[in-house]
Design an enzyme around this catalytic site. Structure first.
Site, PDB file in Angstrom:
ATOM      1  N   ASP A  13     -11.395  68.540 -45.927  1.00  0.00           N
ATOM      2  CA  ASP A  13      -9.993  68.972 -45.939  1.00  0.00           C
ATOM      3  C   ASP A  13      -9.344  68.920 -44.561  1.00  0.00           C
ATOM      4  OD1 ASP A  13     -10.366  69.604 -48.686  1.00  0.00           O
ATOM      5  OD2 ASP A  13     -11.312  71.484 -48.062  1.00  0.00           O
ATOM      6  N   LYS A  16      -7.652  63.879 -44.186  1.00  0.00           N
ATOM      7  CA  LYS A  16      -8.057  62.467 -44.192  1.00  0.00           C
ATOM      8  C   LYS A  16      -7.097  61.592 -44.976  1.00  0.00           C
ATOM      9  CE  LYS A  16     -12.209  63.536 -45.656  1.00  0.00           C
ATOM     10  NZ  LYS A  16     -12.288  64.968 -45.385  1.00  0.00           N
ATOM     11  N   GLY A  40     -10.311  65.473 -52.679  1.00  0.00           N
ATOM     12  CA  GLY A  40      -8.893  65.508 -53.031  1.00  0.00           C
ATOM     13  C   GLY A  40      -8.112  65.109 -51.801  1.00  0.00           C
ATOM     14  N   HIS A  41      -7.771  63.828 -51.691  1.00  0.00           N
ATOM     15  CA  HIS A  41      -7.061  63.345 -50.506  1.00  0.00           C
ATOM     16  C   HIS A  41      -5.567  63.346 -50.779  1.00  0.00           C
ATOM     17  CE1 HIS A  41     -10.878  61.226 -48.799  1.00  0.00           C
ATOM     18  NE2 HIS A  41     -10.970  62.533 -48.856  1.00  0.00           N
ATOM     19  N   THR A  42      -4.870  64.207 -50.051  1.00  0.00           N
ATOM     20  CA  THR A  42      -3.446  64.404 -50.319  1.00  0.00           C
ATOM     21  C   THR A  42      -2.604  63.494 -49.434  1.00  0.00           C
ATOM     22  OG1 THR A  42      -3.970  66.703 -50.760  1.00  0.00           O
ATOM     23  CG2 THR A  42      -1.638  66.197 -50.430  1.00  0.00           C
ATOM     24  N   GLN A 225     -15.087  64.499 -47.886  1.00  0.00           N
ATOM     25  CA  GLN A 225     -15.698  65.751 -47.382  1.00  0.00           C
ATOM     26  C   GLN A 225     -15.813  65.674 -45.850  1.00  0.00           C
ATOM     27  OE1 GLN A 225     -17.715  64.206 -50.252  1.00  0.00           O
ATOM     28  NE2 GLN A 225     -16.084  65.131 -51.419  1.00  0.00           N
ATOM     29  N   ALA A 300      -7.259  71.104 -52.754  1.00  0.00           N
ATOM     30  CA  ALA A 300      -6.488  70.071 -53.457  1.00  0.00           C
ATOM     31  C   ALA A 300      -7.134  69.726 -54.797  1.00  0.00           C
ATOM     32  CB  ALA A 300      -6.394  68.817 -52.588  1.00  0.00           C
ATOM     33  N   THR A 302      -9.584  71.987 -56.522  1.00  0.00           N
ATOM     34  CA  THR A 302      -9.866  73.155 -57.363  1.00  0.00           C
ATOM     35  C   THR A 302      -8.806  74.249 -57.239  1.00  0.00           C
ATOM     36  OG1 THR A 302     -11.145  74.131 -55.585  1.00  0.00           O
ATOM     37  CG2 THR A 302     -12.362  72.807 -57.172  1.00  0.00           C
ATOM     38  N   ASP A 334       0.714  71.511 -35.694  1.00  0.00           N
ATOM     39  CA  ASP A 334       1.944  72.286 -35.921  1.00  0.00           C
ATOM     40  C   ASP A 334       1.650  73.666 -36.513  1.00  0.00           C
ATOM     41  OD1 ASP A 334       1.168  70.440 -38.089  1.00  0.00           O
ATOM     42  OD2 ASP A 334       2.627  71.596 -39.247  1.00  0.00           O
ATOM     43  N   GLY A 416       2.348  67.370 -39.264  1.00  0.00           N
ATOM     44  CA  GLY A 416       2.968  67.698 -40.553  1.00  0.00           C
ATOM     45  C   GLY A 416       2.429  66.787 -41.626  1.00  0.00           C
TER      46      GLY A 416
END
Ligand code: IMP
Length: 434
Positions: A13, A16, A40-42, A225, A300, A302, A334, A416
């Site tokens: 998290d 990435k 979970g890559h946002t 991960q 992202a 769970t 930030d 950001g």
């Protein structure tokens, strides 16, 4: 830069998805080589937010080839859903931009069920997995009882392999865990259906990536991960079941290790962890909550609240050194703007002994106390800054100080979630490996 490894340098998290999406502009091929739907890559594109679980982050760019490598654990149902959702959002996906390894292992419903059931048995020793079946799937891979993507395309093989696997898994579910088993015929039909839909994408991805590299295409390896969750080098047993480090690329993508030209870690300006396990710089009280709210630190995949704490330079230096990192990307700077003082763990104390070395073994990490150094904050909003020289002096000083502690230069700073909220590090002179 023909090939680049980008890996999480903390507990996952680290941002990435956003960074790899940013770097994907300059790449031809983006490759995932381990993990699966636990990731979970946002990526935020304008007002739209995408969370990618299996798909490499290059999928949001036109003209890039994306690879799901043999080292991944693929849940075909989730992968198909992910593909369809992106297609509905206007991103074309087909054999021209997505290849799935025939040797990637398949996650079945029994893996997800056994993942959750095994955790219940562990009680206090539970790992806090994502429940996506990752551990049981990789366990079957090592036990040689797993099924691979190519097996879904051959119904006779699928039937014989799944019959053998389910005989054991159903016995486990029913007799050990006291749960109903799964119906073999239903599972064969489901898996064959997924196989038929994914068939046009299934190929020898190792050959694809090696050929692309030989043809001077630029290849980015997208880690999932983070270092501390690596099954060999992380905080075992509180880890995921694959090699999350650059070391996983050779096996998980079928790529020669001596062709990995550069490695960049990604680390937040603070630390988070989801699931159980040691986390020396964790802040369990109001400070941790403040970081969580400022950084919106919720999983992202769970939705779980992430455990939060200060940057741990001891663990970061270990992660960067272990991966042979040429540099690293500092994200979420930030988020620290409102803090007057910014603590960073620079050493660990164990009893009366102080050490700047990362200790070997999870048990010893549980016993350490972090030693902090405090840096002055900058007290200004930096989310609009795009040039290093425009950062407040205290923020520039912080970056320079922290990269010394980490032992490798910062190459990019993220301020950001948006694609363009990135600052190239000024004055950077990175040596090219020969
Ligand atoms: P698993 O990968 O679902 O088996 O979970 C093992 C451990 O890794 C748990 O502590 C999870 O919370 C953690 N984990 C797995 N994937 C991620 C991720 O993408 N980000 C952060 N933590 C993860």
């Amino acid at each position: 830069m023909p090939s680049l490894s980008v890996f999480g340098a903390q507990w996952g998290d680290e941002g990435k998805g956003k960074i790899i999406d940013h770097l994907a502009h300059e790449q031809d091929v983006v490759v995932r080589y381990q993990g699966g739907a636990n990731a979970g890559h946002t990526v935020v594109v304008g007002t739209r937010k995408f969370v990618l679980h299996h798909l490499p982050s290059g999928i949001l760019h036109q003209g890039k080839r994306n690879v799901i490598g043999n080292g991944m654990a693929v849940d075909p149902e989730t992968l198909l859903r992910e593909i369809e959702e992106l297609q509905r959002s206007g991103f074309p996906i087909g054999p021209e931009n997505l290849a799935v390894s025939g040797a990637a292992h398949v996650i079945f419903p029994h893996h997800r069920r056994l993942d959750v059931a095994a955790e219940a048995w562990l009680g206090k020793g539970r790992i806090g997995t994502t429940g996506r079946g990752i551990g049981p799937c990789y366990a079957d891979k090592a036990a040689r009882t797993g099924l691979r993507m190519a097996d879904l395309l051959d119904k006779d093989r699928l039937r014989s392999r799944l019959t053998a696997a389910l005989a054991e898994k159903n016995a486990l579910l029913e007799r050990v865990h006291g749960e109903p088993g799964l119906d073999l015929e239903t599972e064969i039909e489901r898996a064959a259906g997924f196989g038929a839909r994914l068939a046009p994408l299934v190929t020898d991805t190792g050959a694809l990536v090696r050929k692309a590299y030989a043809a001077k295409e630029r290849v980015l390896f997208e880690g999932a991960q983070g270092v501390m969750l690596d099954v060999d080098h992380g905080t075992y047993p509180f880890v995921t079941s694959s090699n999350t480090t650059t070391h996983g690329i050779a096996a998980g993508a079928g790529f020669p290790p001596n062709r990995i030209d550069r490695a960049w870690g990604i680390a937040k300006a603070y630390c988070t962890r989801v699931g159980e396990g040691p986390f020396p710089s964790e802040e369990v009280g109001a400070v941790g909550e403040r970081i969580r709210e400022l950084g919106n630190e919720y999983g992202a995949t769970t939705g779980r609240p992430r455990r939060c704490g200060w940057l741990d330079a001891v663990a970061l230096r270990y992660g960067l050194e272990l991966n042979g990192a040429d540099g690293w990307i500092l994200t979420n700077l930030d988020v620290l703007s409102p803090f007057e003082e910014i603590p960073v763990a620079v050493a660990y104390e164990r009893g009366k002994r102080r050490s700047e070395e990362f200790p070997f073994g999870c048990a010893s990490l549980e016993e350490v106390r972090p030693v902090y150094e405090r840096r002055p904050g900058w007290g200004a909003d930096i989310t609009g800054v795009r040039h290093h020289a425009d950062l407040p002096t205290a923020a520039q000083d912080y970056v320079a100080w922290v990269e010394k502690k980490a032992g490798a230069p910062v190459v990019l700073i993220s301020v950001g979630p948006e694609r363009d909220q990135v600052i190239p590090r000024a004055g950077l002179a990175l040596a090219r490996r020969s």
